[in-house]
Design an enzyme around this catalytic site. Structure first.
Site, PDB file in Angstrom:
ATOM      1  N   HIS A 302    -116.553 -32.101  29.604  1.00  0.00           N
ATOM      2  CA  HIS A 302    -115.657 -31.053  30.069  1.00  0.00           C
ATOM      3  C   HIS A 302    -114.353 -31.195  29.304  1.00  0.00           C
ATOM      4  O   HIS A 302    -113.793 -32.290  29.227  1.00  0.00           O
ATOM      5  CB  HIS A 302    -115.403 -31.172  31.578  1.00  0.00           C
ATOM      6  CG  HIS A 302    -114.797 -29.943  32.183  1.00  0.00           C
ATOM      7  ND1 HIS A 302    -113.488 -29.561  31.937  1.00  0.00           N
ATOM      8  CD2 HIS A 302    -115.317 -28.999  33.014  1.00  0.00           C
ATOM      9  CE1 HIS A 302    -113.233 -28.437  32.601  1.00  0.00           C
ATOM     10  NE2 HIS A 302    -114.314 -28.077  33.254  1.00  0.00           N
ATOM     11  N   ASP A 350    -121.547 -29.227  36.626  1.00  0.00           N
ATOM     12  CA  ASP A 350    -122.762 -28.429  36.468  1.00  0.00           C
ATOM     13  C   ASP A 350    -124.007 -29.294  36.621  1.00  0.00           C
ATOM     14  O   ASP A 350    -125.015 -28.861  37.192  1.00  0.00           O
ATOM     15  CB  ASP A 350    -122.772 -27.733  35.108  1.00  0.00           C
ATOM     16  CG  ASP A 350    -121.668 -26.695  34.993  1.00  0.00           C
ATOM     17  OD1 ASP A 350    -121.475 -25.947  35.959  1.00  0.00           O
ATOM     18  OD2 ASP A 350    -120.999 -26.641  33.947  1.00  0.00           O
TER      19      ASP A 350
END
Length: 410
Positions: A302, A350
């Protein structure tokens, strides 16, 4: 352009620029974005500006360098991401999500008041309109497709949707979120209409009977995902709110941006990868297949977290309390361990969402649905902030790259 002395409570361009501490060109950029209103001077040469309006803009500190783009410097008091953690209004977001349910955090984010035991109940009129609209959708329509239609139907059922006063917007928000959930067709027996939102969302995602730890994990996922700063969908919501779109339309803008494969749909890719790992019994083989075709391994890395994603850490910890989730959790950790041999990427939310959806017997799009329901609360918080700003301020400028005029008529 030659400026002339101000008339009464009007300022010339030069005087307005001096008060704002910017160049005259920037004053006209403010006009184009709706931050200032200009009028032609009585002589017909130059523009004049209202003194009070200029002083109000100067007092709010919205000074931008010439050619600046307001969309690159959006200020917000909602979420801070710093040093590997994220905070809702200064409070550690993961600690908040571990202690309070989604509904309470959402309302606290909107109002600054925490109300224990809060429930979000769908109004009968909005819910009926949304369900009728969804009944006419083609077979195979996805949950987020249905949510977009439900949001429009709920808007039409609300005659006060154009009232952008704070109380009215909050009433719309408290009605819209449960409507989006309860309008989705259930796969199993739905709980009562006043049950916690996570309990009502569960049977819309899977026919499997939930246990308390699984419901807690789903509620935690909703709470963790309420907001995450200026993500693409949130910016879309703020642009719509800047144009004074009503809250249902602003949320619809967010749902539209969420539909991209690089945003809300990312957990679906990780879901399919984990399902394949469980089917083949080999994380290295599945990771190797992704790398062989130069595809990034889903659910890893990320840009805002060089280390671990705190949302993933919290959700993985909750999944560890669910016996039926252990095989999926092991598969997720194996994917991260195999990939760590070649890269420093860490699991993101996710991957954790995918682990929740796979372990719970949900379809691959379930993570996107959870994300959309959760983030609606954050979108409303950002819309409330934007409604308090000058209208149409989020109008970026950009250099023209077409052929120089005048061109012949086609």
């Amino acid at each position: 352009m030659t400026d002339h002395p101000g008339h009464g409570d009007r300022l010339t361009t030069k005087e307005a620029a001096q008060r704002l501490g910017v160049k005259p060109e920037t004053v006209y950029a403010y006009v184009s974005r709706g931050l200032l209103t200009s009028h032609r001077s009585p002589s017909g040469r130059g523009s004049t500006f209202d003194t009070a309006e200029v002083d109000a803009l100067a007092g709010k500190g919205r000074r931008e360098p010439p050619g600046g783009d307001p969309l690159t410097r959006l200020r917000s008091g909602i979420t801070l991401i710093d040093a590997g953690r994220y905070y809702f209004r200064g409070v550690d977001a993961t600690a908040l999500a571990q202690r309070h349910p989604y509904e309470e955090i959402a309302d606290w984010l909107w109002t600054g008041t925490l109300r224990p035991g809060l429930r979000l109940i769908a109004p009968p009129g909005a819910l009926s309109a949304a369900r009728r609209a969804l009944a006419g959708m083609p077979p195979g329509s996805g949950p987020v497709d249905r949510m977009r239609v439900a949001a429009i139907a709920a808007a039409v059922a609300d005659p006060l949707r154009f009232d952008l006063g704070r109380d009215s917007v909050l009433d719309s928000a408290r009605a819209l979120i449960p409507t989006l959930v309860d309008a989705l067709p259930p796969l199993g027996p739905p709980p009562p209409a006043d049950a916690p939102l996570a309990s009502r969302l569960w049977p819309r995602l899977t026919a499997r009977e939930p246990d308390p730890p699984s419901l807690r994990a789903l509620d935690l996922a909703l709470a963790l995902l309420i907001d995450h700063g200026m993500a693409a969908s949130t910016v879309a919501v703020r642009v719509a709110a800047s144009a004074r779109a009503h809250p249902y339309a602003a949320v619809s803008a967010g749902l539209g941006a969420l539909d991209g494969p690089l945003h809300g749909a990312a957990s679906g890719l990780a879901h399919r990868m984990l399902a394949e790992v469980l089917e083949r019994g080999s994380a290295p083989a599945v990771v190797a297949d992704h790398l062989r075709v130069s595809h990034p391994v889903p659910g890893l890395g990320h840009r805002l977290y060089p280390g671990s994603d705190p949302r993933a850490d919290a959700l993985f910890a909750a999944l560890a309390d669910i016996p039926s989730a252990q095989a999926t959790l092991t598969a997720a950790h194996q994917v991260a361990e195999v990939t760590a041999r070649q890269t420093s990427l860490h699991p993101n939310v996710d991957l954790a969402l995918a682990a929740l959806s796979v372990a719970s017997g949900m379809p691959s799009e379930a993570g996107e649905t959870i994300f959309a329901v959760a983030r609606t609360a954050g979108w409303i918080a950002h819309a409330l902030e934007e409604y308090a700003e000058p209208p149409l301020r989020l109008r970026p400028t950009g250099p023209y790259t077409g052929p120089p005029p005048p061109q012949p008529l086609p």
